[in-house]
Design an enzyme around this catalytic site. Structure first.
Site, PDB file in Angstrom:
ATOM      1  N   HIS A   1       0.871  -1.388  -0.118  1.00 54.61           N
ATOM      2  CA  HIS A   1       0.117  -0.377   0.347  1.00 54.61           C
ATOM      3  C   HIS A   1       1.165   1.142   0.230  1.00 54.61           C
ATOM      4  O   HIS A   1       1.921   1.043  -0.396  1.00 54.61           O
ATOM      5  CB  HIS A   1      -1.089  -0.400   1.567  1.00 54.61           C
ATOM      6  CG  HIS A   1      -0.422   0.396   2.901  1.00 54.61           C
ATOM      7  ND1 HIS A   1       0.204   1.152   2.974  1.00 54.61           N
ATOM      8  CD2 HIS A   1      -0.368  -0.914   3.344  1.00 54.61           C
ATOM      9  CE1 HIS A   1       0.842   0.363   4.174  1.00 54.61           C
ATOM     10  NE2 HIS A   1       0.345  -0.190   4.456  1.00 54.61           N
TER      11      HIS A   1
ATOM     12  N   ASP B   1      -1.342 -20.041  12.835  1.00 48.82           N
ATOM     13  CA  ASP B   1      -0.719 -20.349  13.831  1.00 48.82           C
ATOM     14  C   ASP B   1      -0.337 -19.758  14.885  1.00 48.82           C
ATOM     15  O   ASP B   1      -0.427 -18.079  15.032  1.00 48.82           O
ATOM     16  CB  ASP B   1       1.074 -19.329  12.664  1.00 48.82           C
ATOM     17  CG  ASP B   1       2.380 -20.483  13.289  1.00 48.82           C
ATOM     18  OD1 ASP B   1       2.551 -19.492  14.828  1.00 48.82           O
ATOM     19  OD2 ASP B   1       2.581 -20.993  12.297  1.00 48.82           O
TER      20      ASP B   1
ATOM     21  N   SER C   1       3.243  -4.936   6.834  1.00 46.99           N
ATOM     22  CA  SER C   1       2.899  -4.726   6.073  1.00 46.99           C
ATOM     23  C   SER C   1       4.043  -4.388   4.412  1.00 46.99           C
ATOM     24  O   SER C   1       5.078  -4.305   4.942  1.00 46.99           O
ATOM     25  CB  SER C   1       2.532  -2.877   5.538  1.00 46.99           C
ATOM     26  OG  SER C   1       1.497  -3.167   6.611  1.00 46.99           O
TER      27      SER C   1
END
Length: 325
Positions: free
Chosen positions: A155, A274, A289
């Protein structure tokens, strides 16, 4: 005899067809180096971003040039007296008298032309009464490397008003993750780390909707990285490669639970499965990110956003959206 020859020729034709068919498929597949490494981002922005207003102490008392001119927090100063402004030093070099001067700003995407009268402070310097931010630093994750170019974040880096920041460039540094603030419902977690600032590993060139991109320097070592094919995401089990301690990526189990195009950078929903990752981070945290998402042995996307009310879930971007930028 002719019949035997015909059968042999037919078998050879089928063999060659299958052989070249498979070769063609493999040749068409695109391979990149798999990321997951943490990185320190230092980005220089276009324009000087106003993060605060203040009074100037003069011999006459307190004066407020920026406030009087209608400057607001969140504005970006683009030009003063027709000189381009990108940082606080540019303002200092341009504002050399208390004469009324033109100032061009950007506010919520709109360009505004105003006038301002600088004030002379007690040290004899002319000031506008603004606090300026001219660079942005933070931690993120490299998604992939293609030859000597990297893609990261999944992003854009955005400004306080939510717009994609225009940048002049920047540097990418190796980063060592030293701690984690665990994510909770209603509060995003965060990776903490230190930049290894001895030398940048890459130059940042583009800040686009689908990620931050740039060029590695010639000394970056690709020999230890895995090459992986590009694929398409689907519902089901997958893994992410991310770093929550040190500098080496580790694989963690996730599931792609929705596969819909919500926006350009939100193409599917992932859920962390997990237990180790959940116990350490609570799920997805800031700094992850760009963490690559791998499914069926192929790179299919990257982590982009966390759900604030459920840090075990977040959005992923399709790898094809990142590559096509």
């Amino acid at each position: 005899m002719k019949k035997k020859i015909s059968i042999v020729c037919l078998l050879m034709a089928i063999f060659l067809s299958l052989t070249f068919g498979f070769s063609s498929v493999n040749a068409d597949e695109r391979y990149v180096y798999l990321g997951g490494m943490p990185a320190g981002f230092s980005i220089s922005t276009k324009g000087a971003h106003v993060v605060g207003l203040c009074d100037v102490i003069t011999e006459q008392g307190l004066e407020s040039p920026a406030k009087d001119a209608g400057i607001q927090v969140g504005d970006v100063i683009l030009k003063i007296c027709n000189f381009e402004i990108n940082n606080a030093k540019d303002i200092e070099n341009t504002v050399i008298s208390n004469a009324v001067t033109d100032i061009i700003i950007k506010r919520d995407g709109e360009i505004l032309d105003k006038t301002i009268k600088p004030s002379k402070d007690l040290s004899g310097k002319f000031k506008l009464g603004v606090f300026i931010k001219d660079s942005i630093s933070g931690i993120g994750t490299i998604t992939y490397i293609d030859d000597n170019r990297f893609a990261s974040l999944g992003h854009a880096v955005i400004g306080d008003n939510g717009d994609v920041l225009s940048i002049l460039g920047g540097d990418l540094y190796n980063c060592n993750i030293t701690g984690v603030i665990k994510g909770e419902r209603g509060k995003a977690g965060e990776l903490r780390g230190v930049f290894l600032r001895d030398k940048p590993i890459a130059s940042i060139e583009k800040n686009l909707v689908c990620g931050v991109y740039g060029c590695l320097n010639g000394e970056y070592n690709l020999s230890g990285l895995e090459k992986i094919a590009i694929g398409d995401a689907k519902m089901g089990d997958a893994v992410i490669y991310t770093t929550i301690d040190g500098s080496k990526p580790i694989q963690y189990n996730i599931s792609i639970v929705k596969n819909e195009n919500y926006t350009e950078t939100k193409n599917f929903v992932i859920e962390v499965k997990d237990e180790k990752l959940l116990n350490t981070t609570g799920g997805i945290v800031q700094g992850m990110s760009g963490s690559p998402i791998v499914q069926d042995g192929k790179l299919v996307g990257a982590v982009t956003h966390v759900f604030i009310n459920d840090p075990t879930r977040g959005f992923g971007i399709s790898i094809n959206n990142m590559i096509n930028n």
